[in-house]
Design an enzyme around this catalytic site. Structure first.
Site, PDB file in Angstrom:
ATOM      1  N   HIS A 122      43.359  46.420  37.364  1.00  0.00           N
ATOM      2  CA  HIS A 122      43.409  45.358  36.359  1.00  0.00           C
ATOM      3  C   HIS A 122      43.612  44.028  37.074  1.00  0.00           C
ATOM      4  O   HIS A 122      44.589  43.843  37.804  1.00  0.00           O
ATOM      5  CB  HIS A 122      44.537  45.597  35.354  1.00  0.00           C
ATOM      6  CG  HIS A 122      44.583  44.554  34.271  1.00  0.00           C
ATOM      7  ND1 HIS A 122      43.879  44.676  33.080  1.00  0.00           N
ATOM      8  CD2 HIS A 122      45.224  43.361  34.215  1.00  0.00           C
ATOM      9  CE1 HIS A 122      44.101  43.615  32.331  1.00  0.00           C
ATOM     10  NE2 HIS A 122      44.912  42.801  32.994  1.00  0.00           N
ATOM     11  N   CYS A 123      42.695  43.107  36.869  1.00  0.00           N
ATOM     12  CA  CYS A 123      42.755  41.794  37.521  1.00  0.00           C
ATOM     13  C   CYS A 123      43.405  40.797  36.565  1.00  0.00           C
ATOM     14  O   CYS A 123      42.862  40.518  35.493  1.00  0.00           O
ATOM     15  CB  CYS A 123      41.350  41.328  37.921  1.00  0.00           C
ATOM     16  SG  CYS A 123      41.318  39.675  38.646  1.00  0.00           S
ATOM     17  N   PHE A 124      44.542  40.245  36.948  1.00  0.00           N
ATOM     18  CA  PHE A 124      45.235  39.295  36.083  1.00  0.00           C
ATOM     19  C   PHE A 124      44.538  37.939  36.045  1.00  0.00           C
ATOM     20  O   PHE A 124      44.653  37.213  35.058  1.00  0.00           O
ATOM     21  CB  PHE A 124      46.679  39.130  36.550  1.00  0.00           C
ATOM     22  CG  PHE A 124      47.531  40.333  36.288  1.00  0.00           C
ATOM     23  CD1 PHE A 124      48.064  40.560  35.039  1.00  0.00           C
ATOM     24  CD2 PHE A 124      47.782  41.250  37.299  1.00  0.00           C
ATOM     25  CE1 PHE A 124      48.850  41.672  34.791  1.00  0.00           C
ATOM     26  CE2 PHE A 124      48.567  42.362  37.062  1.00  0.00           C
ATOM     27  CZ  PHE A 124      49.095  42.582  35.806  1.00  0.00           C
ATOM     28  N   GLY A 127      41.920  38.565  33.539  1.00  0.00           N
ATOM     29  CA  GLY A 127      42.494  39.007  32.282  1.00  0.00           C
ATOM     30  C   GLY A 127      41.942  40.306  31.755  1.00  0.00           C
ATOM     31  O   GLY A 127      42.156  40.631  30.585  1.00  0.00           O
ATOM     32  N   ASN A 128      41.218  41.077  32.575  1.00  0.00           N
ATOM     33  CA  ASN A 128      40.716  42.380  32.113  1.00  0.00           C
ATOM     34  C   ASN A 128      40.546  43.326  33.300  1.00  0.00           C
ATOM     35  O   ASN A 128      40.819  42.970  34.447  1.00  0.00           O
ATOM     36  CB  ASN A 128      39.404  42.226  31.338  1.00  0.00           C
ATOM     37  CG  ASN A 128      38.294  41.695  32.215  1.00  0.00           C
ATOM     38  OD1 ASN A 128      38.508  41.361  33.383  1.00  0.00           O
ATOM     39  ND2 ASN A 128      37.095  41.589  31.670  1.00  0.00           N
TER      40      ASN A 128
END
Length: 275
Positions: A122-124, A127-128
């Site tokens: 999950h890539c912050f 955001g997804n």
């Protein structure tokens, strides 16, 4: 979980803010300072070539960033016809089944509240989740972000070198620049704009090296046919030739995606979805 959800909102805003500041500094400060006499500037002057290079890198970085968000991994319970698998997804969402009882090559992300295929992480900053559908665009985003930051670093060092009449020929000059500049700033010998540019130099260096390292690590996993989630869980994958692993992510028209931000053209995922 509340902290992670907050980070999921703050991190994209932070990235967009840094991108805007970088663009403004390049267009309105660094590039104009390269023009000695605009009336006699040749067509292919270093300033114009640098400006074109920065716009190319920025367009690819932001373009792939948007595509990573738009082409986010699908929820297997809605987007794919899995038969009994859809019931498993429903059980995950309502909490009646443990997320550990996953379908092959899937993962339930609590932040996104969906199950994605070939989940990597999950890539912050986007955001997804990153999965089979947007992996190629994510790697291109990391690559061009790293190059844009390093390009801004070089342009910023040239600007500071001219503004402060200093040389970076000695590698220690960059390491001692920040403490020396802080002392000058509080003594009134350094302008606020110059101090801000110096702080951005170290930020660009950190972001550029981090994105480059992450991109190289991700490429090694792709060559091995693995995802970060599989490595973390110790999942054994079937060995395949590295060319097949690359083609699965980048497709046959990989050169097109290297030059302009496009979707996963020609990848195995797209062909399977069309069928």
């Amino acid at each position: 979980m509340l902290v992670l959800r907050l980070l999921n909102v703050v991190a994209p805003a932070y990235f967009l803010c840094i991108s805007l500041v970088t663009f403004v500094l390049q267009i309105f400060l660094f590039i104009p300072s390269m023009f000695k006499d605009p009336s006699t500037t040749p067509l292919f002057s270093p300033a114009l070539l640098h400006g074109a290079l920065f716009l190319f890198l920025s367009a690819n970085a932001l373009g792939n960033y948007v595509l990573v968000i738009q082409s986010s991994p699908e929820d297997l319970g809605e987007g794919l016809n899995l038969g009994e698998g859809a019931e498993v997804v429903t059980d995950w969402l309502d909490g009646s089944r443990s997320p550990g009882s996953a379908l092959p090559s899937t993962h339930f992300c609590r932040l996104c509240a969906r199950v994605t295929q070939r989940h990597d992480h999950h890539c912050f900053f986007t955001g997804n989740c990153i999965g089979s559908r947007n992996m190629r665009n994510f790697i291109m985003f990391c690559l061009y972000t790293s190059l844009a930051c390093l390009d801004s670093l070089v342009a910023g060092m040239a600007y500071i070198s001219a503004a402060l009449s200093m040389s970076f020929a000695n590698p220690l000059a960059f390491l001692t620049l920040l403490p020396h500049s802080i002392s000058q700033f509080f003594s009134g010998a350094l302008l606020s704009s110059e101090m801000f540019v110096i702080l951005m130099l170290y930020l660009w260096l950190g972001i550029g090296l981090a994105c480059a390292g992450f991109c190289c690590h991700q490429m090694l996993l792709i060559l091995r046919g693995q995802t970060r989630y599989q490595v973390r869980k110790g999942t054994v994958v079937r060995p395949r030739p590295w060319r097949e692993n690359l083609q699965e992510v980048f497709g046959k028209r990989w050169l097109l995606g290297l030059l302009i931000p496009v979707l996963n053209v020609g990848s195995d995922y797209c062909r399977q979805k069309e069928k």
